[in-house]
Design an enzyme around this catalytic site. Structure first.
Site, PDB file in Angstrom:
ATOM      1  CE  LYS A 188      -4.045  -2.005  -0.111  1.00 48.05           C
ATOM      2  NZ  LYS A 188      -3.713  -3.408  -0.381  1.00 48.05           N
TER       3      LYS A 188
HETATM    4  C1  LIG Z   1      -9.922  -2.728  -1.729  1.00 46.14           C
HETATM    5  C2  LIG Z   1      -9.289  -3.445  -0.577  1.00 46.14           C
HETATM    6  N1  LIG Z   1      -9.954  -3.540   0.591  1.00 46.14           N
HETATM    7  C3  LIG Z   1      -9.430  -4.152   1.663  1.00 46.14           C
HETATM    8  C4  LIG Z   1      -8.187  -4.745   1.613  1.00 46.14           C
HETATM    9  C5  LIG Z   1      -7.666  -5.470   2.819  1.00 46.14           C
HETATM   10  O1  LIG Z   1      -6.559  -4.829   3.369  1.00 46.14           O
HETATM   11  P1  LIG Z   1      -5.677  -5.566   4.489  1.00 46.14           P
HETATM   12  O2  LIG Z   1      -4.719  -6.462   3.781  1.00 46.14           O
HETATM   13  O3  LIG Z   1      -4.977  -4.426   5.206  1.00 46.14           O
HETATM   14  O4  LIG Z   1      -6.610  -6.294   5.393  1.00 46.14           O
HETATM   15  C6  LIG Z   1      -7.452  -4.683   0.425  1.00 46.14           C
HETATM   16  C7  LIG Z   1      -6.113  -5.303   0.369  1.00 46.14           C
HETATM   17  O5  LIG Z   1      -5.486  -5.469  -0.617  1.00 46.14           O
HETATM   18  C8  LIG Z   1      -8.007  -4.018  -0.706  1.00 46.14           C
HETATM   19  O6  LIG Z   1      -7.354  -3.941  -1.870  1.00 46.14           O
END
Ligand SMILES: Cc1ncc(COP(=O)(O)O)c(C=O)c1O
Length: 390
Positions: A188
Site C-alpha cells: 500500500k
Molecule cells: C480494496 C481493498 N480492501 C481491503 C483490503 C484489505 O486490506 P488488508 O490487507 O490491510 O486487510 C485490500 C487489500 O489489498 C483491498 O485492496
C-alpha cells in the site's frame, strides 16, 4: 533498444523503506514496549490530523477495520450490505463475519468505482450499509453516494485501502463519511507491513472500536502491563484480537511524514505513462477527475482488445518476457467460487465489471522506480502493443 533495457527486470512492487524506518523500529525494540502503547497513540493522533479527521483508531489490518466498522454500526444477521463486485475479497468477506449478506453492485466503466445507479436498484428492506471502494485511489462519487445513503437511511463505510492520500472536493478521504477504513499492507501507499486504521468523527464509534479491537476489554486495557496499569480488567463484550503494535506504529510515523513526497513520486510515474501511451490506439490510460485527486496506488492500463491480436493474459505474458511485473485488479467477486456457491452469483451478473476485468492490467508504480525503470516499462508496453496491433 539497448541491451541494458532489454535485460532489465522491473518488479510489480517495491516498498519505499529506508534507514529512518530501520532506526525507528530499532528504537521501539530498545524501549522494551513492543505491542500497542504510546507509539500507537502518537501514530493515531498524527494520522487523524493528516486526513483531517477528529479520531483515528489503529488496528491489525484494513480487513479488521472494515469488520469493526460494520460491527460498530450494528450490522448483524439478516442484514444486507452493498459492495462493488470489483474489489478484493476482504471488502465482502467482513460482511459475512457478522452473518450478513454481501450484495454485489456493478461498477462505473470509467472509474471502476461502485455505480450509484446500480447501487440504488439493489437496495432492499434489509439493506443497512454501503461500502464504497476508492478503486486504485480515485475517490468514488461521494456526494451521490451520501445523498442515496441519507435518503435510504443507510450507513456508509468507506473502503479506503487504496486511497491514502486522495481528496474529494478538497477534503482528504478519511474526513468525509462516518467511518473510513485504511490499509497499511506491504504494497500500500503507506506501509507498516500489516496494519489498518479507522477514521471517524463519532466518539461513540471510537469507544466501541477501542473496546472491540482488544478482546472487548474496557478502554486502555493495553496499559494493564505498564507501571500505571493494574491487573484488574473487565470484559465488556466478546471482542476481537485486532490491535496494532508499537513496532508497526514506528514504521507508520516515518512513512506518514513521507506520504506527500511518495504521492508526488507516484504521480510522476503515472504522468509519464499516460503521456507515452496516448499515441497508442490499443491502450487506454486510467481516468483522472478535476474535482478529486488520486493516491495513484495502482496504475490500471486498459486494452482495446479489438485493436490487438492478443488477449489480456497474453499481453501480461509478453510484458513478463520483457522483464515487467504486472498484476490484475480485480477478478470480480461474483466470479469467485465461494460467492457463487454461497450466494448464487453467476457469470454474466455484472457485465461492466466482467468486460473491464478482461481488458485491464496493473503496471508497476511506486516511489522508488528509477527513470530507467519507468523508461523500460514504457518501452515494453509500447513494444507489445505495436507488435500485436491489428
Ligand atoms: C480494496 C481493498 N480492501 C481491503 C483490503 C484489505 O486490506 P488488508 O490487507 O490491510 O486487510 C485490500 C487489500 O489489498 C483491498 O485492496
Amino acid at each position: 533498444m539497448t541491451t541494458k533495457l532489454l535485460s532489465m527486470q522491473v518488479p510489480f512492487h517495491r516498498a519505499d523503506l529506508g534507514e529512518d524506518e530501520v532506526s525507528a523500529v530499532a528504537a521501539v525494540i530498545r524501549s522494551g514496549w513492543l505491542t500497542m502503547g504510546p507509539k500507537t497513540l502518537e501514530f493515531e493522533r498524527q494520522f487523524a490530523a493528516y486526513v483531517g479527521a477528529s479520531h483515528a483508531v489503529a488496528v491489525s489490518s484494513c480487513t479488521a477495520a472494515l469488520h469493526l466498522a460494520l460491527e460498530a454500526v450494528g450490522i448483524s444477521r439478516d442484514h444486507e450490505v452493498l459492495v462493488p463486485t470489483t474489489t478484493f475479497t476482504a471488502t465482502a468477506e467482513v460482511v459475512t463475519y457478522l452473518g450478513a449478506r454481501p450484495v454485489f453492485v456493478d461498477i462505473d466503466p470509467q472509474t471502476f468505482n461502485i455505480d450509484p445507479l446500480d447501487l440504488e436498484r439493489r437496495i432492499t428492506p434489509r439493506t443497512r450499509a454501503i461500502i464504497p471502494v476508492h478503486f486504485a485511489g480515485l475517490p468514488c462519487d461521494m456526494a451521490e453516494i451520501l445523498e442515496i445513503a441519507a435518503r435510504r437511511r443507510l450507513h456508509v463505510i468507506e473502503d479506503a485501502a487504496h486511497a491514502l492520500p486522495s481528496t474529494y472536493h478538497d477534503k482528504k478521504i478519511g474526513a468525509i463519511s462516518e467511518l473510513t477504513a485504511f490499509s497499511f499492507y506491504a504494497t500500500k501507499t503507506l506501509t507498516t507491513a500489516e496494519g489498518g486504521m479507522i477514521s471517524t468523527e463519532n466518539e461513540d464509534y471510537v469507544r466501541r472500536l477501542q473496546v472491540m479491537r482488544l478482546h472487548g476489554i474496557a478502554r486502555d486495557a493495553w496499559k494493564r502491563y505498564s507501571a500505571e496499569g493494574s491487573w484488574f480488567y473487565e470484559v465488556l463484550e466478546a471482542g476481537f484480537k485486532y490491535n496494532f503494535t508499537d513496532l508497526q506504529a514506528a514504521l507508520g510515523i516515518v512513512q506518514l511524514a513521507k506520504c506527500d513526497g511518495m504521492n508526488r513520486a507516484r504521480e510522476r510515474v503515472a504522468r509519464r505513462y499516460s503521456s507515452a501511451f496516448r499515441s497508442l490506439a490499443a491502450l487506454e490510460a486510467p481516468p483522472t477527475a478535476s474535482d478529486r485527486t488520486t493516491s495513484w496506488h495502482l496504475y490500471v492500463l486498459r486494452l482495446h482488445l479489438d485493436r490487438l491480436r492478443v488477449d489480456r493474459n497474453r499481453f501480461i505474458q509478453e510484458l513478463a518476457d520483457r522483464g515487467v511485473g504486472t498484476s490484475v485488479h480485480f477478478i470480480p467477486l461474483h466470479l469467485q467460487p465461494a460467492y457463487q456457491r454461497n450466494y448464487g452469483y453467476r457469470t454474466g451478473d455484472f457485465p461492466v465489471a466482467e468486460r473491464e476485468y478482461q481488458r485491464s492490467l496493473s503496471l508497476p508504480i511506486y516511489p522508488t522506480m528509477s527513470e530507467e525503470e519507468i523508461d523500460h516499462v514504457i518501452w515494453a508496453v509500447s513494444d507489445v502493443a505495436s507488435t500485436f496491433s491489428r
